[in-house]
Write a protein that holds these residues in place. Structure first.
Motif, PDB file in Angstrom:
ATOM      1  N   GLY A 160     -32.671 -57.447 -24.585  1.00  0.00           N
ATOM      2  CA  GLY A 160     -32.595 -57.217 -23.162  1.00  0.00           C
ATOM      3  C   GLY A 160     -32.369 -55.673 -22.707  1.00  0.00           C
ATOM      4  N   ALA A 161     -32.384 -55.248 -21.430  1.00  0.00           N
ATOM      5  CA  ALA A 161     -32.700 -54.270 -20.922  1.00  0.00           C
ATOM      6  C   ALA A 161     -31.088 -53.353 -20.763  1.00  0.00           C
ATOM      7  N   PRO A 162     -30.860 -52.461 -21.199  1.00  0.00           N
ATOM      8  CA  PRO A 162     -29.382 -51.715 -20.847  1.00  0.00           C
ATOM      9  C   PRO A 162     -28.935 -51.841 -19.434  1.00  0.00           C
ATOM     10  N   GLU A 163     -29.908 -51.702 -18.396  1.00  0.00           N
ATOM     11  CA  GLU A 163     -29.417 -51.523 -17.249  1.00  0.00           C
ATOM     12  C   GLU A 163     -29.148 -52.893 -16.773  1.00  0.00           C
ATOM     13  N   ASP A 164     -29.450 -54.079 -17.520  1.00  0.00           N
ATOM     14  CA  ASP A 164     -28.995 -55.305 -17.080  1.00  0.00           C
ATOM     15  C   ASP A 164     -27.459 -55.630 -17.332  1.00  0.00           C
ATOM     16  N   TYR A 165     -27.042 -55.097 -18.576  1.00  0.00           N
ATOM     17  CA  TYR A 165     -25.791 -55.358 -18.868  1.00  0.00           C
ATOM     18  C   TYR A 165     -24.739 -54.531 -18.133  1.00  0.00           C
ATOM     19  N   ASN A 166     -25.326 -53.221 -17.782  1.00  0.00           N
ATOM     20  CA  ASN A 166     -24.391 -52.389 -16.858  1.00  0.00           C
ATOM     21  C   ASN A 166     -24.523 -53.078 -15.409  1.00  0.00           C
ATOM     22  N   GLU A 167     -25.481 -53.669 -14.992  1.00  0.00           N
ATOM     23  CA  GLU A 167     -25.198 -54.648 -13.748  1.00  0.00           C
ATOM     24  C   GLU A 167     -24.060 -55.690 -13.984  1.00  0.00           C
ATOM     25  N   TRP A 168     -23.845 -56.180 -15.209  1.00  0.00           N
ATOM     26  CA  TRP A 168     -22.951 -57.244 -15.241  1.00  0.00           C
ATOM     27  C   TRP A 168     -21.584 -56.509 -14.897  1.00  0.00           C
ATOM     28  N   ALA A 169     -21.461 -55.270 -15.486  1.00  0.00           N
ATOM     29  CA  ALA A 169     -20.147 -54.441 -15.319  1.00  0.00           C
ATOM     30  C   ALA A 169     -20.017 -54.235 -13.782  1.00  0.00           C
ATOM     31  N   LEU A 170     -21.241 -53.783 -13.058  1.00  0.00           N
ATOM     32  CA  LEU A 170     -20.822 -53.489 -11.625  1.00  0.00           C
ATOM     33  C   LEU A 170     -20.787 -54.591 -10.721  1.00  0.00           C
ATOM     34  N   LEU A 171     -21.225 -55.792 -11.154  1.00  0.00           N
ATOM     35  CA  LEU A 171     -21.001 -56.942 -10.300  1.00  0.00           C
ATOM     36  C   LEU A 171     -19.374 -57.227 -10.446  1.00  0.00           C
ATOM     37  N   GLN A 172     -18.656 -56.868 -11.407  1.00  0.00           N
ATOM     38  CA  GLN A 172     -17.292 -57.216 -11.398  1.00  0.00           C
ATOM     39  C   GLN A 172     -16.461 -56.329 -10.587  1.00  0.00           C
ATOM     40  N   LYS A 173     -17.120 -55.146  -9.836  1.00  0.00           N
ATOM     41  CA  LYS A 173     -16.511 -54.700  -9.023  1.00  0.00           C
ATOM     42  C   LYS A 173     -15.165 -53.944  -9.392  1.00  0.00           C
ATOM     43  N   GLY A 174     -15.175 -53.342 -10.570  1.00  0.00           N
ATOM     44  CA  GLY A 174     -13.851 -52.572 -11.035  1.00  0.00           C
ATOM     45  C   GLY A 174     -12.639 -53.531 -11.596  1.00  0.00           C
ATOM     46  N   HIS A 175     -13.007 -54.821 -11.731  1.00  0.00           N
ATOM     47  CA  HIS A 175     -11.886 -55.864 -12.331  1.00  0.00           C
ATOM     48  C   HIS A 175     -11.395 -55.174 -13.769  1.00  0.00           C
ATOM     49  N   GLU A 176     -10.134 -55.482 -13.947  1.00  0.00           N
ATOM     50  CA  GLU A 176      -9.786 -55.256 -15.397  1.00  0.00           C
ATOM     51  C   GLU A 176     -10.706 -55.865 -16.452  1.00  0.00           C
ATOM     52  N   GLY A 177     -11.278 -54.740 -17.568  1.00  0.00           N
ATOM     53  CA  GLY A 177     -11.999 -55.427 -18.232  1.00  0.00           C
ATOM     54  C   GLY A 177     -13.367 -55.338 -17.837  1.00  0.00           C
ATOM     55  N   ALA A 178     -13.814 -54.825 -16.838  1.00  0.00           N
ATOM     56  CA  ALA A 178     -15.267 -54.964 -16.567  1.00  0.00           C
ATOM     57  C   ALA A 178     -16.245 -54.084 -17.304  1.00  0.00           C
ATOM     58  N   LEU A 179     -15.591 -52.928 -17.731  1.00  0.00           N
ATOM     59  CA  LEU A 179     -16.721 -51.897 -18.456  1.00  0.00           C
ATOM     60  C   LEU A 179     -16.910 -52.652 -19.853  1.00  0.00           C
ATOM     61  N   GLN A 180     -16.126 -53.619 -20.275  1.00  0.00           N
ATOM     62  CA  GLN A 180     -16.181 -54.202 -21.631  1.00  0.00           C
ATOM     63  C   GLN A 180     -17.568 -54.744 -21.794  1.00  0.00           C
ATOM     64  N   TRP A 181     -18.187 -55.183 -20.656  1.00  0.00           N
ATOM     65  CA  TRP A 181     -19.411 -55.881 -20.598  1.00  0.00           C
ATOM     66  C   TRP A 181     -20.706 -55.096 -20.211  1.00  0.00           C
ATOM     67  N   SER A 182     -20.644 -53.777 -20.616  1.00  0.00           N
ATOM     68  CA  SER A 182     -21.572 -52.773 -20.216  1.00  0.00           C
ATOM     69  C   SER A 182     -22.565 -52.820 -21.519  1.00  0.00           C
ATOM     70  N   TYR A 183     -23.476 -52.055 -21.514  1.00  0.00           N
ATOM     71  CA  TYR A 183     -24.405 -51.937 -22.675  1.00  0.00           C
ATOM     72  C   TYR A 183     -23.918 -51.348 -23.826  1.00  0.00           C
ATOM     73  N   ARG A 184     -23.248 -50.299 -23.497  1.00  0.00           N
ATOM     74  CA  ARG A 184     -22.576 -49.166 -24.487  1.00  0.00           C
ATOM     75  C   ARG A 184     -21.370 -50.365 -25.390  1.00  0.00           C
ATOM     76  N   GLU A 185     -20.939 -51.067 -24.581  1.00  0.00           N
ATOM     77  CA  GLU A 185     -19.638 -51.840 -25.254  1.00  0.00           C
ATOM     78  C   GLU A 185     -20.391 -53.107 -25.796  1.00  0.00           C
ATOM     79  N   LEU A 186     -21.561 -53.354 -25.330  1.00  0.00           N
ATOM     80  CA  LEU A 186     -21.956 -54.753 -26.403  1.00  0.00           C
ATOM     81  C   LEU A 186     -22.998 -54.438 -27.165  1.00  0.00           C
TER      82      LEU A 186
END
Length: 508
Positions: A160-186
């Motif tokens: 999958g594309a890195p941008e799509d994983y980063n969209e997962w993080a953005l869709l969580q709108k800053g909730h705790e742990g949101a950045l764990q689902w970015s491409y860099r973390e996955l």
């Protein structure tokens, strides 16, 4: 009654009979060879060994207890069972409605997975009539086996594309742990499950960008039809560059060439199944999650399941209940358990545990346009159905080649080459022909990620069930509104979820 004369000569009839008998014999041999696996102590077919039968009032028995119960032994469920049971102090129970696929030749031979459609090995699900798709019902294959849809898919490895994983993080709108689902973390988890096998045919793939020690074998193992190579050439001619690897941080754009490894095969190995702290119950159809609502916080504390004979059983989880039943059955089990839209649950006399209106809503699938063409090369995969003498003989040869050499057409994954593009690419969609102001904005893909997939199949089909074309040889070109495939992300999420659960249990 007088029957018409047969158009087939006696000699041809004898040949057909011999070919049919040979094919039947090969299938019997395949079933024998693939059915000789030794039993493993972790796989349980008698649920009384791990759970309590419900025979009277609900409070008249003691639970069988486990630390973690995993509901659903699909792609992610097998990952979780394997990784969590690495800790010998955790008692882990995996419940799966289907059986093991290790002895099923149709879940082993790459090309034959469609032969499980409409059988006991899948759920035979159909959608409701689709108002914007001719008001017809669509068949939705979902495997009913350990390994889930990793037994029943087209074996496409696409991170999958890195941008799509980063969209997962953005869709969580800053909730705790949101950045764990970015491409860099996955990314570490995408590499953790993978064992990439370099191919001399594709020397441009950089092994350093791929996982090399995981349980899932990934590589260019399959048969390649001549038309597949022509498709890649044609993509280059229209401006879609040939990309050796679409599974790196550089992204998914371009065209590439795509074997089956099921999650059961990769994760529930003989060594894993020998662990005394792991039990796997097959034929266990989960009907609901059990909740404790007596305290200030409602907790999931167990599960109820049935066997094919209708008997009901219950088990208790001391620490965690993990629901991993797929896109269709996960929300179904939640609603049967009282978690979902309250009005809907009340209308079915299901006691409401939590009013969550989103459960069971917003299920979407990708739109596909199929174009089929006559194949004059004689390299179509239509012989798999064995409709003619020629096809039967080709099938016999292909079975022999696969069984004794592990090569040939039966190693095809059907969707043999894929191109990923964007609908706003001016080279492919000139603004003079596709004015931007008249092109609807795509909100399902991250910026820079593909939103259209084009793929080639050396066989034609009109519907997902496949066997619906007129006699003859065909190949197919297919356009899909799709950013990426889900198998690789599901493996990665299973790996990450296992680490999160381990950390939470250690902290508790």
């Amino acid at each position: 009654m007088t029957l018409p004369d047969s158009p087939v000569s006696p000699r041809a009839a004898q040949t057909i009979a011999a070919a049919t008998a040979t094919l039947s014999a090969f299938i019997i041999v395949l079933r024998y060879l693939y059915g000789r696996n030794a039993p493993y102590p972790a796989i349980v077919t008698d649920p009384t060994k791990v759970a309590k039968r419900i025979s009277g009032k609900e409070d008249e028995y003691d639970f069988n207890e486990y630390d973690v119960i995993i509901l659903g032994g699909g792609t992610a469920g097998c990952v979780l069972a394997s990784r969590l049971s690495e800790d010998p102090s955790l008692r882990v129970l995996l419940l799966e409605a289907g059986n093991s696929a290790m002895k099923n030749p149709f879940a082993i031979i790459p090309l034959s997975y469609s032969l499980m459609f409409h059988t006991k090995h899948e759920w035979d699900l159909w959608t409701v009539p689709q108002r914007k798709a001719g008001s017809v019902q669509k068949y939705w294959p979902r495997a009913k086996l350990l390994g889930g849809c990793s037994c029943l898919n087209a074996m496409i490895f696409h991170a999958g594309a890195p941008e799509d994983y980063n969209e997962w993080a953005l869709l969580q709108k800053g909730h705790e742990g949101a950045l764990q689902w970015s491409y860099r973390e996955l990314l570490p988890y995408l590499r953790k499950f993978e064992k990439y096998h370099p191919s001399p045919e594709f020397p441009e793939v950089d092994p350093a960008q791929r996982g090399n020690a995981g349980p899932v074998d990934v590589g260019y193992f399959g048969w390649v039809a001549p038309g597949t190579r022509k498709f890649i050439e044609a993509c280059a001619n229209v401006g879609i560059p040939a990309v050796p690897d679409v599974n790196t941080p550089k992204g998914s754009m371009g065209v590439t060439k795509g074997r089956r490894v099921t999650s059961e095969y990769a994760y529930l190995t003989p060594e894993v199944l020998a662990r005394p702290n792991l039990k796997v119950v097959t034929g266990a159809h989960v009907t609901r999650i059990l909740f404790d609502t007596s305290g200030p916080i409602t907790r999931a504390v167990g599960a109820e399941f049935t066997q094919p004979n209708g008997e009901k059983f219950r088990v208790k989880a001391r620490k965690e209940v993990v629901l991993s039943a797929g896109a269709v059955h996960t929300p179904q089990i939640l609603m049967l358990s009282g978690v979902g839209p309250a009005d809907h649950l009340k209308s079915l006399d299901i006691p409401v545990v939590a009013d969550l209106p989103g459960v069971g809503s917003n299920l979407m699938d990708h739109v596909v346009v199929d174009l089929n063409y006559r194949d004059r090369t004689g390299n179509s995969l239509a012989f798999l159905r064995g409709r003619t003498l020629k096809h039967k003989l080709k099938l016999v040869r292909a079975i022999w080649e696969y069984k004794f050499r592990k090569t040939g057409p039966l190693t095809s994954n059907v969707a043999e080459a894929i191109a990923f593009v964007r609908s706003d690419d001016p080279k492919l969609f000139p603004p003079s022909e596709f004015p931007p102001e008249k092109t609807p904005e795509d909100t399902s893909s991250g910026p820079g990620a593909p939103d259209i997939e084009l793929f080639f199949t050396p066989v034609g089909y009109k519907m997902h069930t496949g066997d619906n074309m007129p006699p003859g040889e065909y190949f197919g070109l297919h356009g899909v509104l799709l950013s990426g495939h889900t198998a690789a992300p599901t493996y990665a999420i299973g790996e990450k979820a296992a680490d999160l659960i381990k950390a939470a249990l250690a902290k508790a």
